[in-house]
Enzyme design. Structure first.
Site, PDB file in Angstrom:
ATOM      1  CB  THR A  12     -13.539 -16.763  92.088  1.00  0.00           C
ATOM      2  OG1 THR A  12     -13.855 -16.613  93.454  1.00  0.00           O
ATOM      3  CG2 THR A  12     -12.858 -15.521  91.571  1.00  0.00           C
ATOM      4  CE  LYS A  44     -12.320 -18.975  95.516  1.00  0.00           C
ATOM      5  NZ  LYS A  44     -13.310 -19.110  94.465  1.00  0.00           N
ATOM      6  N   GLY A  56      -9.124  -9.385  98.095  1.00  0.00           N
ATOM      7  CA  GLY A  56      -9.715 -10.597  97.542  1.00  0.00           C
ATOM      8  C   GLY A  56      -9.131 -10.837  96.162  1.00  0.00           C
ATOM      9  CB  SER A 135     -16.388 -16.391  85.958  1.00  0.00           C
ATOM     10  OG  SER A 135     -16.625 -17.076  87.171  1.00  0.00           O
TER      11      SER A 135
END
Length: 193
Positions: A12, A44, A56, A135
């Site tokens: 994500t 998210k 988040g 990531s």
């Protein structure tokens, strides 16, 4: 980024940025399991404490929801004080054996603070009004910092451009991005996709 000795959080990108009175939190919608995409439009980002705080997550969904619940209870206990609630959550997260096993990171924001929370006890208040996790976080962070320094974009436009860069470079980040915002002067949260 890693959560203690665990593997790097993939899957994500979550970005928070403040420009002027507006704070925006953006997150892509891709959910992966190993090397498979399971869903492309997941949400998210959650609103907490009467919609005045945005949170988040990157990492395990179930773990993040457990953390959202604990953060919400801390916010209730401390009258919506995000900084105090975050520090108390981080202390509990680090000290509690069961919580230490949670595999998630959080970005939380209100009209005054943008914070990163991790299971290693970190509560990071960035030097600049921008932070990212997941990531694709390094890509979104670099793009957002450059845009803050060299453009006059508003918070939403800046977040859109930075998330676009992350989605083009990170295979665990897609272009289906959710944006939520808090306007400091109005004290209200707004949502859009």
């Amino acid at each position: 980024m890693t959560n203690g000795s665990k593997k790097a959080v993939r899957s994500t990108t979550v970005l928070a940025v403040r420009v002027g009175d507006q704070t925006v939190v953006a997150a892509d919608g891709q959910v992966t399991f190993g090397n498979h995409v399971l869903k492309s439009g997941a949400k998210k980002i959650r609103r907490l404490y009467n919609n005045s705080i945005l949170a988040g997550f990157a990492g395990s969904t179930a773990d993040a929801f457990a953390l959202f619940e604990r953060l919400e209870s801390k916010l209730q206990a401390y009258g919506g004080n995000l900084l105090r609630s975050s520090v108390e959550l981080a202390k509990e997260w680090r000290m509690d054996r069961a919580l230490r096993r949670l595999d998630a990171m959080l970005v939380v924001a209100d009209g005054n603070h943008i914070l990163l929370l991790s299971g290693t006890g970190d509560v990071v208040d960035p030097d600049e009004d921008v932070i990212a996790i997941g990531s694709g976080g390094p890509y979104a962070l670099a793009a957002a910092r450059a845009l803050v320094a060299h453009t006059d974009l508003d918070a939403r436009s800046l977040a859109e451009e930075a998330m676009k860069v992350a989605s083009e470079l990170c295979i665990y980040t897609n272009e289906h991005v959710t944006f939520e915002s808090i306007d400091q002067s109005a004290g209200q949260a707004n949502e859009s996709e």
